[in-house]
Design a protein around this motif. Structure first.
Motif, PDB file in Angstrom:
ATOM      1  N   THR A 145      -5.133   0.595  20.035  1.00 18.97           N
ATOM      2  CA  THR A 145      -5.787   0.270  18.775  1.00 18.97           C
ATOM      3  C   THR A 145      -5.059   0.865  17.587  1.00 18.97           C
ATOM      4  O   THR A 145      -4.920   0.229  16.536  1.00 18.97           O
ATOM      5  N   ARG A 146      -4.601   2.107  17.723  1.00 23.01           N
ATOM      6  CA  ARG A 146      -3.873   2.752  16.628  1.00 23.01           C
ATOM      7  C   ARG A 146      -2.625   1.954  16.249  1.00 23.01           C
ATOM      8  O   ARG A 146      -2.354   1.722  15.069  1.00 23.01           O
ATOM      9  N   SER A 147      -1.879   1.504  17.250  1.00 23.20           N
ATOM     10  CA  SER A 147      -0.681   0.709  16.983  1.00 23.20           C
ATOM     11  C   SER A 147      -1.041  -0.633  16.355  1.00 23.20           C
ATOM     12  O   SER A 147      -0.319  -1.143  15.496  1.00 23.20           O
ATOM     13  N   LEU A 148      -2.166  -1.222  16.803  1.00 25.29           N
ATOM     14  CA  LEU A 148      -2.604  -2.488  16.221  1.00 25.29           C
ATOM     15  C   LEU A 148      -2.941  -2.320  14.749  1.00 25.29           C
ATOM     16  O   LEU A 148      -2.572  -3.156  13.921  1.00 25.29           O
ATOM     17  N   LEU A 149      -3.632  -1.235  14.403  1.00 24.36           N
ATOM     18  CA  LEU A 149      -3.978  -0.989  13.004  1.00 24.36           C
ATOM     19  C   LEU A 149      -2.723  -0.827  12.151  1.00 24.36           C
ATOM     20  O   LEU A 149      -2.656  -1.322  11.028  1.00 24.36           O
ATOM     21  N   ALA A 150      -1.738  -0.133  12.691  1.00 21.37           N
ATOM     22  CA  ALA A 150      -0.472   0.008  11.969  1.00 21.37           C
ATOM     23  C   ALA A 150       0.190  -1.349  11.782  1.00 21.37           C
ATOM     24  O   ALA A 150       0.745  -1.651  10.713  1.00 21.37           O
ATOM     25  N   THR A 151       0.119  -2.192  12.812  1.00 22.35           N
ATOM     26  CA  THR A 151       0.678  -3.537  12.717  1.00 22.35           C
ATOM     27  C   THR A 151      -0.031  -4.362  11.653  1.00 22.35           C
ATOM     28  O   THR A 151       0.605  -5.096  10.890  1.00 22.35           O
ATOM     29  N   VAL A 152      -1.354  -4.239  11.593  1.00 25.43           N
ATOM     30  CA  VAL A 152      -2.122  -4.964  10.579  1.00 25.43           C
ATOM     31  C   VAL A 152      -1.663  -4.554   9.184  1.00 25.43           C
ATOM     32  O   VAL A 152      -1.357  -5.411   8.334  1.00 25.43           O
ATOM     33  N   ALA A 153      -1.619  -3.251   8.933  1.00 25.85           N
ATOM     34  CA  ALA A 153      -1.249  -2.762   7.602  1.00 25.85           C
ATOM     35  C   ALA A 153       0.163  -3.175   7.218  1.00 25.85           C
ATOM     36  O   ALA A 153       0.418  -3.636   6.098  1.00 25.85           O
ATOM     37  N   ILE A 154       1.092  -3.030   8.166  1.00 28.67           N
ATOM     38  CA  ILE A 154       2.491  -3.352   7.867  1.00 28.67           C
ATOM     39  C   ILE A 154       2.690  -4.849   7.702  1.00 28.67           C
ATOM     40  O   ILE A 154       3.395  -5.303   6.790  1.00 28.67           O
ATOM     41  N   SER A 155       2.064  -5.641   8.583  1.00 27.55           N
ATOM     42  CA  SER A 155       2.254  -7.089   8.513  1.00 27.55           C
ATOM     43  C   SER A 155       1.683  -7.670   7.228  1.00 27.55           C
ATOM     44  O   SER A 155       2.280  -8.583   6.638  1.00 27.55           O
ATOM     45  N   VAL A 156       0.535  -7.164   6.788  1.00 30.33           N
ATOM     46  CA  VAL A 156      -0.040  -7.644   5.524  1.00 30.33           C
ATOM     47  C   VAL A 156       0.940  -7.401   4.386  1.00 30.33           C
ATOM     48  O   VAL A 156       1.228  -8.298   3.582  1.00 30.33           O
ATOM     49  N   LEU A 157       1.478  -6.184   4.331  1.00 28.71           N
ATOM     50  CA  LEU A 157       2.399  -5.832   3.252  1.00 28.71           C
ATOM     51  C   LEU A 157       3.696  -6.622   3.335  1.00 28.71           C
ATOM     52  O   LEU A 157       4.141  -7.222   2.348  1.00 28.71           O
ATOM     53  N   VAL A 158       4.297  -6.672   4.519  1.00 29.62           N
ATOM     54  CA  VAL A 158       5.610  -7.299   4.672  1.00 29.62           C
ATOM     55  C   VAL A 158       5.525  -8.814   4.492  1.00 29.62           C
ATOM     56  O   VAL A 158       6.329  -9.411   3.754  1.00 29.62           O
ATOM     57  N   ILE A 159       4.563  -9.453   5.144  1.00 22.45           N
ATOM     58  CA  ILE A 159       4.483 -10.913   5.085  1.00 22.45           C
ATOM     59  C   ILE A 159       4.123 -11.389   3.680  1.00 22.45           C
ATOM     60  O   ILE A 159       4.714 -12.349   3.172  1.00 22.45           O
ATOM     61  N   GLU A 160       3.171 -10.724   3.036  1.00 24.29           N
ATOM     62  CA  GLU A 160       2.801 -11.142   1.685  1.00 24.29           C
ATOM     63  C   GLU A 160       3.948 -10.943   0.705  1.00 24.29           C
ATOM     64  O   GLU A 160       4.181 -11.788  -0.169  1.00 24.29           O
ATOM     65  N   LEU A 161       4.689  -9.842   0.836  1.00 19.52           N
ATOM     66  CA  LEU A 161       5.844  -9.631  -0.039  1.00 19.52           C
ATOM     67  C   LEU A 161       6.945 -10.641   0.259  1.00 19.52           C
ATOM     68  O   LEU A 161       7.626 -11.120  -0.659  1.00 19.52           O
ATOM     69  N   PHE A 162       7.122 -10.986   1.533  1.00 22.32           N
ATOM     70  CA  PHE A 162       8.145 -11.965   1.910  1.00 22.32           C
ATOM     71  C   PHE A 162       7.824 -13.334   1.314  1.00 22.32           C
ATOM     72  O   PHE A 162       8.700 -13.997   0.737  1.00 22.32           O
ATOM     73  N   VAL A 163       6.574 -13.770   1.452  1.00 21.57           N
ATOM     74  CA  VAL A 163       6.176 -15.069   0.897  1.00 21.57           C
ATOM     75  C   VAL A 163       6.276 -15.041  -0.630  1.00 21.57           C
ATOM     76  O   VAL A 163       6.730 -16.007  -1.248  1.00 21.57           O
ATOM     77  N   ALA A 164       5.872 -13.924  -1.243  1.00 20.38           N
ATOM     78  CA  ALA A 164       5.975 -13.805  -2.702  1.00 20.38           C
ATOM     79  C   ALA A 164       7.432 -13.892  -3.146  1.00 20.38           C
ATOM     80  O   ALA A 164       7.741 -14.497  -4.186  1.00 20.38           O
ATOM     81  N   ALA A 165       8.331 -13.295  -2.362  1.00 23.14           N
ATOM     82  CA  ALA A 165       9.757 -13.354  -2.699  1.00 23.14           C
ATOM     83  C   ALA A 165      10.293 -14.776  -2.608  1.00 23.14           C
ATOM     84  O   ALA A 165      11.222 -15.151  -3.346  1.00 23.14           O
TER      85      ALA A 165
END
Length: 475
Positions: free
Chosen positions: A152-172
């Motif tokens: 679960t801890r790793s999943l939460l980290a994945t959620v936080a990182i993926s939200v940031l990375v994917i949204e910034l990637f699409v914005a770029a």
């Protein structure tokens, strides 16, 4: 004088302990309570005069509907979102969809992890409840999951990182295209971030009154939106597994395989259906070139999964296309994702059960794995509760609405339940009563039919006896 602060601190500790016990023992009820509380908070925020461009207080129905649509990441609206809400109002929208899209319990767990730098068993159970509906009931749960409790801890980290990375990637991807369209750098930066968030959370709100009109035929812009929507819709457990084992498909869990294959088949099937049904429709694609017909068909098929963006007027679609969209919206995206609907794995389980019955075998199997019967019972429950919600909402709206085709009403009701956001125009033009019904439908669709059922049930009881068996005639 010193006794009073001690008493207040003791009272505060008791309240927090009881709240923590309630959250751990009945996570389904806790999720419903938190979602309802957030809807109430954002209704108050949208009711503030500073939230509107006119400086006047928004009507209650509009504030409530917008709050529900934002927290439930639906995308339906009763007002022109671009012009009705002020810049501060759009900030409220942005924050609300981020919280609602990721999941309230997941956000709470991430914040707790950041603050305390550790994740206790109760926090793991809460976060796992967001990732797997099978955990909403008391009692033991099989750990043969897409994501185990210990991960679960790793999943939460994945959620936080993926939200940031994917949204910034699409914005770029969106930012330079907006600059070429003539937007100033500051506006382009804000709008690209805003739209990328709406894509990843599968909400579909737009910050400008022109909407997608300037980019309606732009391959780069529309494919960027599809990327954001698809990554948000496949689900965080899928992203987590792909991040760890992208190059090793044999290590993918059954959940990941079923999600990706079913998702892809539905997207391709929807694209072919729209291409066939809208080919000669003069109100949509009849005058388009072949490449634009393919692009628009693929875009609608992707957005119907819960994305909510539209380049065509949904009210002008052929009746067959409306029905296809109804089905795609009702199915929705992946489990534990920002998308709504009954979820693609639910559909896959039902088909696997039908194939097993047709072959005359007792067990459902896929990719050399046996699927237990409790998963089938959960899938059937999800579909029945979803269909019942849509049917009741449609009937109620039909009773209080005059001279509106039932296919338009059904379309917007399914869109509300599946938190999709596509509309034929009915939602914005209908009466306050119908809008309240649609708001309730959005809420029920987002919190999940299974979660709602578990929240309303007193508790899971263990039955110590079995009744005599008798088989009714089915089929």
């Amino acid at each position: 004088m010193r006794a009073r602060p001690v008493q207040l601190e003791s009272l505060r500790a008791r309240i927090l302990d009881r709240l923590s016990d309630f959250a751990a023992s009945t996570p389904a009820r806790f999720a419903v309570l938190v979602f309802a509380s957030l809807v109430g908070i954002f209704t108050i925020l949208f009711s503030l005069p500073v939230a509107t461009t006119s400086g006047q207080q928004a009507p209650f129905v509009d504030a409530l509907f917008t709050a529900v649509s934002v927290i439930c990441v639906t995308g339906l609206s009763t007002v022109d979102m671009a012009t009705f809400w002020s810049p501060l109002g759009h900030v409220f929208v942005f924050v609300g969809v981020e919280i609602g899209g990721i999941g309230v319990l997941t956000v709470a767990s991430i914040l707790g992890l950041i603050i305390s730098r550790k994740l206790g068993l109760r926090q793991k159970l809460l976060a796992a409840g967001d990732a797997n509906p099978l955990r909403i009931r008391k009692g033991p749960v099989s750990e043969s999951q897409a994501v185990r409790l210990g991960e679960t801890r790793s999943l939460l980290a994945t959620v936080a990182i993926s939200v940031l990375v994917i949204e910034l990637f699409v914005a770029a991807l969106l930012f330079p295209r907006m600059l070429l369209e003539g937007a100033d750098p500051l506006s382009a930066a804000w709008e690209s971030i805003y739209i990328s968030a709406m894509a990843f959370t599968n909400t579909g709100f737009l910050p400008t009154s022109s909407g997608l009109e300037p980019y309606a035929s732009d391959w780069w812009f529309l494919i960027a939106l599809v990327i954001g929507v698809v990554f948000g819709a496949i689900g965080f457990p899928v992203i987590y597994v792909l991040r760890k084992n992208l190059r090793h498909p044999r290590r993918w869990s059954l959940h990941v395989k079923l999600t990706l294959i079913t998702f892809a088949l539905l997207t391709v099937g929807g694209t072919v259906a729209y291409l066939a049904f809208e080919w000669g429709n003069p109100a949509t694609m009849a005058a388009m070139s072949l490449d634009q017909r393919i692009l628009q068909s693929f875009f609608i098929s992707s957005m119907a999964r819960s994305g909510g963006f539209a380049t065509l007027d949904m009210g002008q679609l052929d009746g067959s296309s409306l029905l296809v969209t109804d089905m795609l919206m009702f199915i929705g995206g992946g489990s534990a994702s920002t998308a709504g609907g009954i979820k693609v794995t639910t559909l896959a389980i039902l088909f696997l059960a039908a194939f097993a019955e047709a072959r005359g075998v007792d067990d459902m199997e896929a990719y050399e794995r046996r699927i237990p019967q409790d998963v089938l019972r959960l899938a059937v429950s999800v579909v029945l509760w979803g269909a019942t919600t849509v049917a009741v909402a449609t009937i109620v709206i039909l009773l209080i609405t005059d001279d509106v085709p039932i296919d338009y009403i059904l379309f917007d009701v399914i869109s509300a339940f599946a938190t999709c956001g596509l509309s034929t125009g009915f939602t914005a033009s209908t009466s306050d009563g119908a809008q309240y019904v649609l708001a309730a439908t959005m809420f029920l669709g987002r919190i999940g039919t299974v979660t709602l059922a578990a929240a309303l049930a007193a508790s899971t009881r263990r039955q110590l006896f079995r009744r005599p068996e008798e088989r009714p005639i089915v089929g």
